[in-house]
Design a protein around this motif. Structure first.
Motif, PDB file in Angstrom:
ATOM      1  N   HIS A  16       0.647  -1.075  -0.656  1.00  0.00           N
ATOM      2  CA  HIS A  16      -0.277  -0.105  -0.205  1.00  0.00           C
ATOM      3  C   HIS A  16       1.057   1.037  -0.109  1.00  0.00           C
ATOM      4  O   HIS A  16       0.098   2.113   0.250  1.00  0.00           O
ATOM      5  N   GLU A  54      -6.517  -6.429   3.076  1.00  0.00           N
ATOM      6  CA  GLU A  54      -7.062  -6.246   1.575  1.00  0.00           C
ATOM      7  C   GLU A  54      -8.009  -5.572   1.266  1.00  0.00           C
ATOM      8  O   GLU A  54      -9.232  -6.258   2.335  1.00  0.00           O
ATOM      9  N   GLY A  55      -8.503  -4.941   0.754  1.00  0.00           N
ATOM     10  CA  GLY A  55      -9.534  -4.577   0.231  1.00  0.00           C
ATOM     11  C   GLY A  55     -10.299  -3.085   1.092  1.00  0.00           C
ATOM     12  O   GLY A  55     -11.227  -2.022   0.817  1.00  0.00           O
ATOM     13  N   TYR A  56      -9.330  -2.655   1.759  1.00  0.00           N
ATOM     14  CA  TYR A  56      -9.136  -1.341   2.828  1.00  0.00           C
ATOM     15  C   TYR A  56      -9.638  -0.409   2.055  1.00  0.00           C
ATOM     16  O   TYR A  56     -10.464   0.963   2.306  1.00  0.00           O
ATOM     17  N   HIS A  57      -8.597   0.524   0.832  1.00  0.00           N
ATOM     18  CA  HIS A  57      -8.804   0.603  -0.013  1.00  0.00           C
ATOM     19  C   HIS A  57      -9.681   1.189  -1.246  1.00  0.00           C
ATOM     20  O   HIS A  57      -9.620   1.410  -1.427  1.00  0.00           O
ATOM     21  N   ALA A  58     -10.402  -0.145  -1.114  1.00  0.00           N
ATOM     22  CA  ALA A  58     -11.292  -0.227  -2.217  1.00  0.00           C
ATOM     23  C   ALA A  58     -12.303   0.888  -2.035  1.00  0.00           C
ATOM     24  O   ALA A  58     -12.995   1.257  -0.895  1.00  0.00           O
ATOM     25  N   GLY A  60     -15.700   2.188  -2.099  1.00  0.00           N
ATOM     26  CA  GLY A  60     -17.604   1.173  -1.804  1.00  0.00           C
ATOM     27  C   GLY A  60     -18.517   1.727  -2.370  1.00  0.00           C
ATOM     28  O   GLY A  60     -18.484   3.122  -3.368  1.00  0.00           O
ATOM     29  N   ASN A  65     -17.003   1.355   2.490  1.00  0.00           N
ATOM     30  CA  ASN A  65     -16.455   0.679   1.809  1.00  0.00           C
ATOM     31  C   ASN A  65     -17.108  -0.174   3.516  1.00  0.00           C
ATOM     32  O   ASN A  65     -16.109   0.181   4.671  1.00  0.00           O
ATOM     33  N   VAL A  67     -14.859  -3.241   4.698  1.00  0.00           N
ATOM     34  CA  VAL A  67     -14.350  -3.462   5.023  1.00  0.00           C
ATOM     35  C   VAL A  67     -13.355  -2.174   5.967  1.00  0.00           C
ATOM     36  O   VAL A  67     -12.925  -2.539   7.016  1.00  0.00           O
ATOM     37  N   GLN A  68     -13.081  -0.937   5.159  1.00  0.00           N
ATOM     38  CA  GLN A  68     -12.405   0.055   5.880  1.00  0.00           C
ATOM     39  C   GLN A  68     -13.602   0.289   7.840  1.00  0.00           C
ATOM     40  O   GLN A  68     -13.181   0.137   8.571  1.00  0.00           O
TER      41      GLN A  68
END
Length: 134
Positions: A16, A54-58, A60, A65, A67-68
Motif C-alpha cells: 500500500h 486487503e480491500g481497505y482502500h477499495a 465502496g 466500504n 472492510v474499512q
C-alpha cells in the motif's frame, strides 16, 4: 504467460505504498512525568497508523466500504487498553528523556511495540500531533 500479482509478493507495507493506512486518533493525554527536572507535565496527542487489510482502500458503493468500516470499528475497540498502556509508558518518562529528538524517537518505538502487543493490526507509524511539556 499472464502476469499474476501473487508472484511479486511485496511486503505488507509496500503493498500500500503511498496510501495512508488506517488512522486511530488517541485523544489528548495530560501526564505527570517522573523524576526531577524542568518539566513536570506532558500534553501529547497521538495518531497511530495501522497496516490495512486487503480491500481497505477499495472504493465502496453507496454504502461506503464495509472492510474499512469494520476494521476502523475494530481498532476503536482497542482504544481503552492502548490509552492505559500509554499512561503507564508516559508516566514512567522524565522531561529529560523526552526533551531530545532521540528521546521522542525512542518513545515512538516504545509506543509502537506496546500497541503491537495489544491491537489486532500492525502499527506502521506513530505521529505526535501535539507534544508539549511544561
Amino acid at each position: 504467460g499472464e502476469d499474476h500479482e501473487e508472484d511479486a509478493e511485496p511486503a505488507e507495507d509496500e503493498a500500500h505504498a503511498g496510501e495512508l493506512g488506517a488512522l486511530l486518533a488517541i485523544p489528548e493525554r495530560v501526564v505527570n512525568l517522573s523524576g526531577e527536572g524542568p518539566y513536570a507535565v506532558l500534553q501529547v496527542t497521538i495518531t497511530l497508523e495501522f497496516s490495512t487489510p486487503e480491500g481497505y482502500h477499495a472504493e465502496g458503493g453507496h454504502g461506503g466500504n464495509p472492510v474499512q468500516e469494520e476494521f476502523d470499528a475494530e481498532l476503536k475497540n482497542y482504544l481503552t487498553p492502548i490509552e492505559d498502556g500509554l499512561n503507564i509508558l508516559l508516566s514512567g518518562k522524565t522531561g529529560t528523556d523526552l526533551v531530545t529528538t532521540e528521546g521522542k524517537v525512542e518513545l515512538k518505538e516504545e509506543i509502537e511495540e506496546m500497541v503491537n502487543g495489544i491491537a489486532p493490526a500492525h502499527v506502521r507509524a506513530v505521529y505526535f500531533n501535539k507534544f508539549f511539556m511544561q
